[in-house]
Enzyme design. Structure first.
Site, PDB file in Angstrom:
ATOM      1  N   ASP A  41      -1.313   6.594   6.393  1.00  0.00           N
ATOM      2  CA  ASP A  41      -1.436   4.974   6.961  1.00  0.00           C
ATOM      3  C   ASP A  41      -2.243   4.553   8.370  1.00  0.00           C
ATOM      4  OD1 ASP A  41      -0.971   2.823   6.609  1.00  0.00           O
ATOM      5  OD2 ASP A  41       1.159   2.331   7.533  1.00  0.00           O
ATOM      6  N   THR A  76      -6.088  -1.837   7.141  1.00  0.00           N
ATOM      7  CA  THR A  76      -5.553  -3.273   6.558  1.00  0.00           C
ATOM      8  C   THR A  76      -7.739  -3.504   6.916  1.00  0.00           C
ATOM      9  OG1 THR A  76      -5.360  -2.644   8.651  1.00  0.00           O
ATOM     10  CG2 THR A  76      -3.632  -2.815   7.578  1.00  0.00           C
ATOM     11  N   LYS A 109       0.659  -1.183  -0.173  1.00  0.00           N
ATOM     12  CA  LYS A 109       0.046   0.265  -0.019  1.00  0.00           C
ATOM     13  C   LYS A 109       1.145   1.466   0.331  1.00  0.00           C
ATOM     14  CE  LYS A 109      -2.244  -1.030   3.573  1.00  0.00           C
ATOM     15  NZ  LYS A 109      -1.742  -2.092   3.860  1.00  0.00           N
ATOM     16  N   THR A 110       1.823   1.057   0.865  1.00  0.00           N
ATOM     17  CA  THR A 110       2.632   2.407   1.237  1.00  0.00           C
ATOM     18  C   THR A 110       3.260   2.678  -0.202  1.00  0.00           C
ATOM     19  OG1 THR A 110       3.179   1.642   3.408  1.00  0.00           O
ATOM     20  CG2 THR A 110       4.885   3.568   2.488  1.00  0.00           C
ATOM     21  N   ARG A 153       6.242  -8.081   2.308  1.00  0.00           N
ATOM     22  CA  ARG A 153       7.229  -7.688   2.983  1.00  0.00           C
ATOM     23  C   ARG A 153       8.178  -8.518   3.714  1.00  0.00           C
ATOM     24  NH1 ARG A 153       4.642  -3.738   6.326  1.00  0.00           N
ATOM     25  NH2 ARG A 153       6.078  -2.161   5.088  1.00  0.00           N
TER      26      ARG A 153
HETATM   27  P1  ADP Z   1       2.052  -2.229   2.935  1.00  0.00           P
HETATM   28  O1  ADP Z   1       2.077  -0.139   3.032  1.00  0.00           O
HETATM   29  O2  ADP Z   1       1.117  -2.802   2.276  1.00  0.00           O
HETATM   30  O3  ADP Z   1       2.207  -2.341   4.258  1.00  0.00           O
HETATM   31  P2  ADP Z   1       4.436  -2.093   2.069  1.00  0.00           P
HETATM   32  O4  ADP Z   1       4.360  -0.867   0.778  1.00  0.00           O
HETATM   33  O5  ADP Z   1       5.050  -0.811   3.002  1.00  0.00           O
HETATM   34  O6  ADP Z   1       3.427  -2.444   2.366  1.00  0.00           O
HETATM   35  O7  ADP Z   1       5.312  -2.709   1.527  1.00  0.00           O
HETATM   36  C1  ADP Z   1       6.723  -3.628   2.228  1.00  0.00           C
HETATM   37  C2  ADP Z   1       7.692  -3.934   1.801  1.00  0.00           C
HETATM   38  O8  ADP Z   1       7.168  -4.374  -0.376  1.00  0.00           O
HETATM   39  C3  ADP Z   1       8.346  -3.157   0.514  1.00  0.00           C
HETATM   40  O9  ADP Z   1       9.370  -1.696   0.892  1.00  0.00           O
HETATM   41  C4  ADP Z   1       8.807  -3.725  -1.246  1.00  0.00           C
HETATM   42  O10 ADP Z   1      10.468  -3.421  -0.811  1.00  0.00           O
HETATM   43  C5  ADP Z   1       7.931  -4.815  -1.123  1.00  0.00           C
HETATM   44  N1  ADP Z   1       6.782  -4.512  -2.130  1.00  0.00           N
HETATM   45  C6  ADP Z   1       5.719  -4.545  -2.221  1.00  0.00           C
HETATM   46  N2  ADP Z   1       4.386  -4.702  -3.183  1.00  0.00           N
HETATM   47  C7  ADP Z   1       5.642  -5.369  -3.377  1.00  0.00           C
HETATM   48  C8  ADP Z   1       5.219  -5.409  -5.732  1.00  0.00           C
HETATM   49  N3  ADP Z   1       3.868  -5.049  -5.575  1.00  0.00           N
HETATM   50  N4  ADP Z   1       5.994  -5.618  -5.912  1.00  0.00           N
HETATM   51  C9  ADP Z   1       7.709  -5.638  -5.415  1.00  0.00           C
HETATM   52  N5  ADP Z   1       7.740  -5.728  -4.407  1.00  0.00           N
HETATM   53  C10 ADP Z   1       6.892  -4.768  -2.940  1.00  0.00           C
END
Ligand code: ADP
Length: 353
Positions: free
Chosen positions: A113, A162, A67-68, A221
């Site tokens: 977030d 989430t 998401k981030t 992640r």
């Molecule tokens: P969320 O915000 O949903 O908790 P993040 O965007 O922080 O998740 O993702 C965590 C890590 O996973 C990122 O730093 C990245 O390295 C990896 N990641 C997430 N989505 C992808 C994607 N679609 N392709 C490649 N790497 C990804």
């Protein structure tokens, strides 16, 4: 601590640097999530053609699915300015949000977030800021406060959650787009790991990244974090190369099993089977028996167990399936009550848009 476990999809201390280094920068670097990426491409292209900022976007899905990352990518694709980041729990009063909003330039992208955790007073303050790009700010002073109306520049809000089901209807309605992120397939995770290994300059032998991918519970992640732990092990107990032996041994030390479940997942399943006879059991009761927070179980344990069919959510509570019992080596007992699937109990699965 549950939140420090290796398989937590949620960010942990120490994730920052590697997350930033491995995070895709542009939309074409995003692996998987094809349906989301396609809809996003169209929305961004259309907004650019009209010369307007994107409509507000709600991203929902379990922690660690990107998401981030998507928010950063959207900001980079839409403006030449960086993403502005904040989170629901860190905005405790109107003034916190006021400062952020009044500093936004036209077209800026603001990321909140855990938007479901905004305090009610801030949540409501955000409604006109989203819909009409104005805020009614109360200046305390004298006997009564004075309300001042501020016009904002047109910006794009990206909310991540989430728990889409915990958002107020009023808030949800103010997002123009809603995207639900799905767990990744092992093949997609292998692609992500291959890129990560290249960026980290890690020598790997054939097939080793597949093993990590299959144990990453569908979450990039987690995959990147396991890769880091395996790298440590390879450097200390091997010659730095990721071989099958090194990966298996490293994951065993981390207590991650063949399906990517760890001690907390197995504890959830064994509690459900042993203490509650396989269920149905309410989440509060399970959390109390395990000495865990309900949020931890709902955010970090259940989504994946539901995804792989080890747990079913019913109106009466959680049920363990036969596959789950087989996995933890406990006998399966057919539940006595009805197994009506309860959509109201699974808000994350609802289609919002
Ligand atoms: P969320 O915000 O949903 O908790 P993040 O965007 O922080 O998740 O993702 C965590 C890590 O996973 C990122 O730093 C990245 O390295 C990896 N990641 C997430 N989505 C992808 C994607 N679609 N392709 C490649 N790497 C990804």
């Amino acid at each position: 601590m549950a939140r420090d476990r290796i398989l937590a999809g949620r960010e942990r201390p120490g994730d920052d640097s590697i997350d930033t280094a491995l995070r895709p920068k542009r939309l074409d670097e995003i692996v998987g999530q094809r349906a989301v990426v396609e809809r996003l491409e169209i929305a961004m292209e259309a907004a650019k053609k009209r010369g307007e900022p994107l409509e507000h976007i709600l991203l929902d899905g379990p922690p660690g699915l990107g998401k981030t990352t998507l928010a950063h990518v959207i900001a980079r694709e839409m403006t030449d300015r960086p993403l502005r980041l904040t989170s629901g729990p860190s905005l405790s009063k109107q003034a916190d949000l006021m400062t952020l909003l009044t500093n936004l330039e036209t077209g800026d992208v603001l990321f909140i977030d855990e938007v479901h955790r905004l305090p009610k007073v801030v949540d409501e303050f955000l409604y006109p800021a989203m819909e009409d790009f104005r805020v009614d700010f109360t200046i305390e002073g004298g006997l009564s406060g004075r309300v001042v109306n501020f016009a904002l520049r047109r910006y794009t809000l990206i909310g991540a959650t989430t728990r889409a089901g915990m958002l107020s209807g009023a808030m949800r309605d103010r997002f123009g787009h809603g995207f639900h992120l799905e767990f990744y397939s092992p093949e997609e995770l292998t692609t992500i790991l291959t890129r990560s290994a290249t960026k980290l300059d890690l020598p790997v032998t054939d097939g080793t990244l597949d093993i990590i991918a299959r144990r990453s519970r569908g979450t990039p992640r987690v995959a990147n974090r396991l890769l880091k732990r395996v790298r440590d092990y390879a450097q200390v107990r091997g010659d730095g190369t990721l071989t099958e032996r090194v990966v298996h041994e490293a994951l065993e030390i981390q207590q991650v099993d063949a399906l990517g479940l760890d001690g907390l997942d197995r504890n959830f399943l064994t509690t459900l089977v042993k203490v509650y006879n396989g269920g149905p059991a309410g989440i509060e009761a399970l959390a109390a028996t395990m000495g865990q927070e309900r949020d931890t179980l709902e955010d970090m344990v259940e989504p994946y167990l539901l995804q792989i069919g080890f747990v079913i959510r019913t109106r009466q509570g959680r049920l363990a399936t036969k596959d789950a019992c087989d996995h933890v080596g406990l006998p399966y007992t057919e539940p006595t009550r009805t197994k009506t699937p309860d959509n109201a109990e699974a808000p994350d699965q609802q289609t919002l848009f």
